[in-house]
Motif scaffolding. Structure first.
Motif, PDB file in Angstrom:
ATOM      1  N   ARG A 124      23.883  49.848  48.897  1.00 53.89           N
ATOM      2  CA  ARG A 124      24.414  48.353  48.703  1.00 53.89           C
ATOM      3  C   ARG A 124      24.526  47.651  50.000  1.00 53.89           C
ATOM      4  NH1 ARG A 124      30.892  49.553  47.792  1.00 53.89           N
ATOM      5  NH2 ARG A 124      30.783  47.150  48.269  1.00 53.89           N
ATOM      6  N   ASP A 125      24.897  46.309  49.751  1.00 53.95           N
ATOM      7  CA  ASP A 125      25.049  45.413  50.756  1.00 53.95           C
ATOM      8  C   ASP A 125      23.846  44.791  51.145  1.00 53.95           C
ATOM      9  OD1 ASP A 125      27.652  45.690  50.970  1.00 53.95           O
ATOM     10  OD2 ASP A 125      27.607  47.325  52.902  1.00 53.95           O
TER      11      ASP A 125
ATOM     12  N   ILE B 123      30.434  38.946  52.293  1.00 54.94           N
ATOM     13  CA  ILE B 123      30.829  40.550  52.011  1.00 54.94           C
ATOM     14  C   ILE B 123      31.478  40.131  50.249  1.00 54.94           C
ATOM     15  CG2 ILE B 123      32.645  41.998  52.155  1.00 54.94           C
ATOM     16  CD1 ILE B 123      32.386  41.405  55.178  1.00 54.94           C
ATOM     17  N   LYS B 124      31.987  39.178  50.125  1.00 51.27           N
ATOM     18  CA  LYS B 124      32.663  39.268  48.706  1.00 51.27           C
ATOM     19  C   LYS B 124      31.438  39.168  47.522  1.00 51.27           C
ATOM     20  CE  LYS B 124      37.249  37.447  48.955  1.00 51.27           C
ATOM     21  NZ  LYS B 124      38.080  36.398  48.819  1.00 51.27           N
ATOM     22  N   HIS B 127      29.706  42.662  47.402  1.00 50.47           N
ATOM     23  CA  HIS B 127      30.521  43.484  46.421  1.00 50.47           C
ATOM     24  C   HIS B 127      30.281  43.193  44.953  1.00 50.47           C
ATOM     25  CE1 HIS B 127      33.940  45.676  45.684  1.00 50.47           C
ATOM     26  NE2 HIS B 127      34.619  45.039  44.959  1.00 50.47           N
ATOM     27  N   ARG B 128      30.360  41.722  44.865  1.00 53.70           N
ATOM     28  CA  ARG B 128      30.373  41.271  43.428  1.00 53.70           C
ATOM     29  C   ARG B 128      28.872  41.823  42.837  1.00 53.70           C
ATOM     30  NH1 ARG B 128      26.579  37.704  40.557  1.00 53.70           N
ATOM     31  NH2 ARG B 128      27.627  37.276  38.634  1.00 53.70           N
ATOM     32  N   PHE B 130      27.308  44.488  43.751  1.00 51.01           N
ATOM     33  CA  PHE B 130      27.371  46.146  43.416  1.00 51.01           C
ATOM     34  C   PHE B 130      28.020  46.125  42.374  1.00 51.01           C
ATOM     35  CE2 PHE B 130      29.575  50.173  44.690  1.00 51.01           C
ATOM     36  CZ  PHE B 130      28.386  50.577  44.706  1.00 51.01           C
ATOM     37  N   GLN B 131      29.063  45.450  41.990  1.00 53.63           N
ATOM     38  CA  GLN B 131      29.787  45.639  40.670  1.00 53.63           C
ATOM     39  C   GLN B 131      28.829  45.240  39.282  1.00 53.63           C
ATOM     40  OE1 GLN B 131      33.247  43.144  41.530  1.00 53.63           O
ATOM     41  NE2 GLN B 131      34.591  44.991  41.190  1.00 53.63           N
ATOM     42  N   TRP B 189      34.975  53.349  40.740  1.00 56.19           N
ATOM     43  CA  TRP B 189      36.373  52.773  41.284  1.00 56.19           C
ATOM     44  C   TRP B 189      37.278  53.450  40.445  1.00 56.19           C
ATOM     45  CZ3 TRP B 189      35.113  49.798  45.172  1.00 56.19           C
ATOM     46  CH2 TRP B 189      33.710  49.168  45.177  1.00 56.19           C
TER      47      TRP B 189
END
Lengths: 176, 252
Positions: A124-125, B123-124, B127-128, B130-131, B189
């Motif tokens: 990720r990232d 970062i936000k 994360h999105r 990744f979801q 999650w």
């Protein structure tokens, strides 16, 4: 037909239809569809990005996949950053010799270094692991050759040099 | 000897801290490389424009670029960046730059604030992304099962009642004669895992429970949740070969 993301990266590819660089905020960008064995792969793109006012600096080339057919990650697959303004740091990931080390020069975010085989997915990232580019790259044309070899894009020479603007107007207006 | 080591230690720390921030001057201003990093590992850089008697501190659009290369369009970026800028007391320009005009005494604070905004929005968005990769799994599973069993046998977004008579939402179901196989996508999650456990646990208590399979984009991030999921059904990775799906659909 490629069945994995690795297949997409390693397959011989061709830019389907070259287009001119477009302006997006302070960037000039290209996003080009790619074909494998004559078939355009849905969601597979070659992206290039430069800063409008900084020639031959902060130049980024990337392969990315946004299709649904192949699992393991949606987004960037590998990336070259040539003459970046911003140093890169892998944090505590990737090859041992480059953990927590600043990479001030050109670097390569390879698919292999960012692939988590155990999880069957990219880390990720946004391709967080990179290693320095050892090769001395001369000019944008040299960089395109280098990227074409890495990304296996056979006709990368169809990409034109971006029309950089040499004056800097912080309100975002080009005065060149 | 102890003094030498102390001196070496201090010198090493001094050298490292001196490298944490660097400046590259240009005719119109200066780039400041900060110690903050984007998710990709690239340093967060801010630009300070000469605007006498003030200083215009901006992120030069680097956060926007960082999000763009992850796949964000302008609207997605502005939607996330706007509230971050507002909360930090800076402006988001129409072209997607965090910026603030400050006096000399405010420069350090403005650099830290603008750098923080740039980092936060990236970062936000990471994360999105990744979801979203996980959400794509449902579509992938459906496509794969249709290819294996044919369109008439595969249903998407069905309701299936468990032993408690609660109707549970099932993303993909395969029905062949009397055989039913349920596939539920799970993300790493707590809520997602708990929901799958609840529905599979209830369905498992039926007299003739159907096959239940949790589909994961990858095992990353699941840890001991894998064991919990395995107590109520099969687990398969989205990239699994066809025969693994075929077995999951036939195992009761």
């Amino acid at each position: 037909m490629p069945d994995t993301l690795h297949d997409l990266v390693t397959a011989e590819k061709a830019i389907v239809s070259p287009v001119d660089w477009g302006k997006k905020e302070r960037r000039l960008e290209l996003k080009l569809a790619l074909a494998i064995d004559g078939l355009t792969e849905e969601g597979l793109f070659f992206r290039a990005c430069v800063l409008e006012h900084l020639p031959d600096a902060e130049v980024m080339f990337q392969l990315e996949y946004h299709g649904l057919r192949i699992p393991g990650g949606t987004g960037p697959l590998c990336r070259v950053e040539w003459n970046p303004l911003r140093p890169h740091n892998n944090r505590g990931r990737g090859p041992k010799e480059w953990r927590f080390a600043e990479q001030a020069g050109s670097h390569y975010h390879s698919f292999e270094d960012n692939w988590n085989a155990g999880a069957g997915a990219l880390l990720r990232d946004n391709l967080p692991v990179a290693v320095p580019v050892a090769q001395d790259i001369q000019g944008l044309t040299g960089c395109l050759d280098f990227v074409g070899n890495l990304f296996r894009i056979n006709n990368i020479d169809v990409v034109k040099t971006p029309e950089w603007v040499l004056t800097l107007d912080l309100q975002g207006n080009a005065n060149g | 000897m102890a003094d030498v080591r102390t001196t070496d230690f201090e010198a090493a720390i001094a050298r490292a801290t001196s490298r944490l921030v660097s400046v590259r001057h240009a005719s119109d201003g200066a780039f400041i490389t900060t110690p903050s990093m984007f998710p990709s590992g690239g340093a967060v850089v801010v630009w300070i424009d000469r605007s006498p008697p003030h200083y215009l501190v901006t992120d030069y659009g680097f956060a926007s670029r960082e999000c763009a290369i992850m796949g964000a369009d302008r609207r997605q970026f502005m939607n996330r960046a706007g509230p971050i800028a507002e909360a930090a007391g800076v402006t988001l320009s129409p072209e997607g730059m965090f910026q603030v005009l400050v006096s000399e005494g405010q420069i350090e604070g403005a650099i830290k604030t603008v750098a923080g905004c740039a980092q936060e929005v990236a970062i936000k968005f990471a994360h999105r992304m990744f979801q979203r990769q996980r959400a794509d799994v449902g579509t992938l599973v459906h496509t794969k099962l249709v290819r294996l069993f044919g369109q008439p046998s595969v249903a998407k977004d069905v309701e299936f009642k468990g032993a408690s008579a609660t109707p549970w939402h099932i993303p993909v179901a395969v029905k062949r004669g009397d055989e039913v196989a349920l596939f539920d996508t799970v993300t790493p999650w707590a809520q997602s895992v708990a929901f799958t456990l609840a529905k599979f646990g209830d369905i498992r208590l039926l007299e003739s429970p159907p096959s239940r399979t949790a589909v994961l984009a990858s095992k990353e991030g699941f840890g001991s949740w894998m064991t919990a999921l395995a107590q109520n059904g099969h687990i398969i990775q989205a990239a699994a070969p066809d025969d693994a799906y075929a077995r999951a659909a036939s195992l009761q």
